[in-house]
Design an enzyme around this catalytic site. Sequence first.
Site, PDB file in Angstrom:
ATOM      1  N   HIS A 122       0.856  -1.189   0.000  1.00 33.44           N
ATOM      2  CA  HIS A 122       0.000   0.000   0.000  1.00 33.44           C
ATOM      3  C   HIS A 122       0.898   1.246   0.000  1.00 33.44           C
ATOM      4  O   HIS A 122       2.005   1.209   0.541  1.00 33.44           O
ATOM      5  CB  HIS A 122      -0.848  -0.055   1.279  1.00 33.44           C
ATOM      6  CG  HIS A 122      -1.892   1.006   1.395  1.00 33.44           C
ATOM      7  ND1 HIS A 122      -1.603   2.289   1.795  1.00 33.44           N
ATOM      8  CD2 HIS A 122      -3.230   0.976   1.198  1.00 33.44           C
ATOM      9  CE1 HIS A 122      -2.708   3.008   1.824  1.00 33.44           C
ATOM     10  NE2 HIS A 122      -3.718   2.237   1.464  1.00 33.44           N
ATOM     11  N   ASP A 199       3.100  -4.335   8.307  1.00 38.22           N
ATOM     12  CA  ASP A 199       1.910  -3.517   8.095  1.00 38.22           C
ATOM     13  C   ASP A 199       0.727  -4.456   8.365  1.00 38.22           C
ATOM     14  O   ASP A 199       0.430  -5.345   7.566  1.00 38.22           O
ATOM     15  CB  ASP A 199       1.915  -2.993   6.653  1.00 38.22           C
ATOM     16  CG  ASP A 199       0.619  -2.302   6.277  1.00 38.22           C
ATOM     17  OD1 ASP A 199      -0.353  -2.386   7.049  1.00 38.22           O
ATOM     18  OD2 ASP A 199       0.574  -1.702   5.186  1.00 38.22           O
ATOM     19  N   GLN A 202      -4.432  -4.979   7.206  1.00 37.71           N
ATOM     20  CA  GLN A 202      -5.424  -5.936   6.694  1.00 37.71           C
ATOM     21  C   GLN A 202      -5.325  -7.300   7.389  1.00 37.71           C
ATOM     22  O   GLN A 202      -6.089  -8.208   7.059  1.00 37.71           O
ATOM     23  CB  GLN A 202      -5.236  -6.142   5.179  1.00 37.71           C
ATOM     24  CG  GLN A 202      -5.384  -4.891   4.344  1.00 37.71           C
ATOM     25  CD  GLN A 202      -6.816  -4.361   4.298  1.00 37.71           C
ATOM     26  OE1 GLN A 202      -7.775  -5.025   4.708  1.00 37.71           O
ATOM     27  NE2 GLN A 202      -6.972  -3.148   3.808  1.00 37.71           N
ATOM     28  N   LYS A 225     -10.472  -0.266  10.665  1.00 40.91           N
ATOM     29  CA  LYS A 225     -10.623  -1.476   9.845  1.00 40.91           C
ATOM     30  C   LYS A 225     -10.988  -2.670  10.714  1.00 40.91           C
ATOM     31  O   LYS A 225     -10.995  -3.815  10.254  1.00 40.91           O
ATOM     32  CB  LYS A 225      -9.324  -1.763   9.088  1.00 40.91           C
ATOM     33  CG  LYS A 225      -8.996  -0.693   8.033  1.00 40.91           C
ATOM     34  CD  LYS A 225      -7.804  -1.102   7.219  1.00 40.91           C
ATOM     35  CE  LYS A 225      -7.190   0.019   6.408  1.00 40.91           C
ATOM     36  NZ  LYS A 225      -7.973   0.459   5.263  1.00 40.91           N
ATOM     37  N   CYS A 363      -4.634   1.910  -3.913  1.00 44.95           N
ATOM     38  CA  CYS A 363      -3.423   2.531  -3.320  1.00 44.95           C
ATOM     39  C   CYS A 363      -2.183   1.661  -3.465  1.00 44.95           C
ATOM     40  O   CYS A 363      -1.160   1.917  -2.837  1.00 44.95           O
ATOM     41  CB  CYS A 363      -3.603   2.869  -1.838  1.00 44.95           C
ATOM     42  SG  CYS A 363      -4.863   4.081  -1.531  1.00 44.95           S
TER      43      CYS A 363
HETATM   44  C1  LIG Z   1      -2.256  -2.762   3.696  1.00 49.08           C
HETATM   45  C2  LIG Z   1      -2.597  -1.362   4.122  1.00 49.08           C
HETATM   46  N1  LIG Z   1      -1.661  -0.607   4.689  1.00 49.08           N
HETATM   47  C3  LIG Z   1      -1.917   0.642   5.116  1.00 49.08           C
HETATM   48  C4  LIG Z   1      -3.153   1.191   4.973  1.00 49.08           C
HETATM   49  C5  LIG Z   1      -3.407   2.574   5.470  1.00 49.08           C
HETATM   50  O1  LIG Z   1      -4.293   2.542   6.557  1.00 49.08           O
HETATM   51  P1  LIG Z   1      -4.864   3.887   7.172  1.00 49.08           P
HETATM   52  O2  LIG Z   1      -5.473   4.646   6.042  1.00 49.08           O
HETATM   53  O3  LIG Z   1      -5.864   3.423   8.173  1.00 49.08           O
HETATM   54  O4  LIG Z   1      -3.715   4.607   7.792  1.00 49.08           O
HETATM   55  C6  LIG Z   1      -4.168   0.456   4.366  1.00 49.08           C
HETATM   56  C7  LIG Z   1      -5.500   1.040   4.141  1.00 49.08           C
HETATM   57  O5  LIG Z   1      -6.260   0.616   3.318  1.00 49.08           O
HETATM   58  C8  LIG Z   1      -3.885  -0.866   3.941  1.00 49.08           C
HETATM   59  O6  LIG Z   1      -4.812  -1.623   3.372  1.00 49.08           O
END
Ligand SMILES: Cc1ncc(COP(=O)(O)O)c(C=O)c1O
Length: 410
Positions: A122, A199, A202, A225, A363
Amino acid sequence: MFNVAEIRKDFPMLNGKTMSGHPLSYLDNGATTLKPQCVIDAVNYFYEEITANAHRGDYELSMKVDKLYEQTRDVVAKFINCDRREVAFTSGTTFGINQVAYGYVRTHLKKGDVILITDAEHASNVLPWFRLAEEIGVVIEYIPLSENGRLTVENFRSAMHEKVKFVAFAAVGNVLGYKAPVKEICAIAHEYGAKVMIDGAQSVPHNVTDVKDLDCDFLTFSAHKMCGPSGMGVMYGKYELLQETEPLLLGGGANARFNSCGEVILKEVPYKFEAGTQNIEGIIGMKAAIEYLMKVGMENIAAHEKELRTYLVNELSKLDNVILYNPDGDTGIVTFNVKDIFSQDAAGYLSSQGVAVRSGNHCAKILVEFLGTDDTIRCSMYFYNTKEDVDALVEAVRTCTIENCIGIFF
Ligand SMILES: Cc1ncc(COP(=O)(O)O)c(C=O)c1O
């Protein structure tokens, strides 16, 4: 006992809510999740009954807030199996990754050192590393993905070498939803003396997470999430590493003392990471969300999503207008396209049928090169989804034709 019909009663958004006149089939949980009443109540409780700042007041209300604030840290620590001092509150995964990047990696890596990531990350787990490459001359390298897009132990081993000092990847990818072999990767990285940041955006909402067992060095995730409030998250770090990590923000609440000569003594970990008035209602809401998830049971959540995924993949495979990108996935994320239809148009048509999914590149802009397409439709399921939601999606996909998409607007 896991009972999805009972669970759904906890979510106001699922009780009689419609979209485009159809019952709502909310299948965009990778973007954000719905909130159960207990989370809404917890946030409202702060607003209606105990509004006060945290760690600043010497009166009853403020102390009640302090108690809930610190209890949340205990609940998070239990949820991911760590020491409470290893839990720092953040505004979400993005902030957590940036905090690790600029607070730890920037001060521990030097020009020529390598940070390993994957093509599937992401933006939040790519751009901070790009900036560090520019600022301090670290080199970004990519772990090759397998033919179907997985991060495998073999590929990781082949990408690992002495210059790699830091490894950052998603435990579950947000486009293809594959689970990474986190524990094995951490073990290999540590053999080389490299640190690993997971990270968990998910993965943490959908699976049991045990940071001690995984032996990861950092983990970041977002409350929104996992049934909690937006603008709230967690950065976990091993205690000794957090001690070496500089806070990205400085201010009230994070310092023990400072004077006119500019001498500053920061508070202990994790308080040095919580400068300024925090998202108190978010913290209290996250506590309710995690307690709720633990009551439902993380194993039950993972098992239910797996069952729904199998059913969905099976049903989509019967349609001849579908291109599936991850039929062998491990989680509730199923990514596909409707043949000859731009994903956003298809998502617009699905919306007109009551089905909420995400379309686009999600993203993960590097992964599009791997997938060979700029845009896909992502269905991401959670434990409150049902076979009826899947049926609604499949029926909408079946009837998703160019003619039906004409005149559909967001
Ligand atoms: C794998 C992953 N990393 C990071 C993020 C960023 O999360 P946040 O927007 O809650 O900071 C997301 C959001 O969709 C994600 O799916």
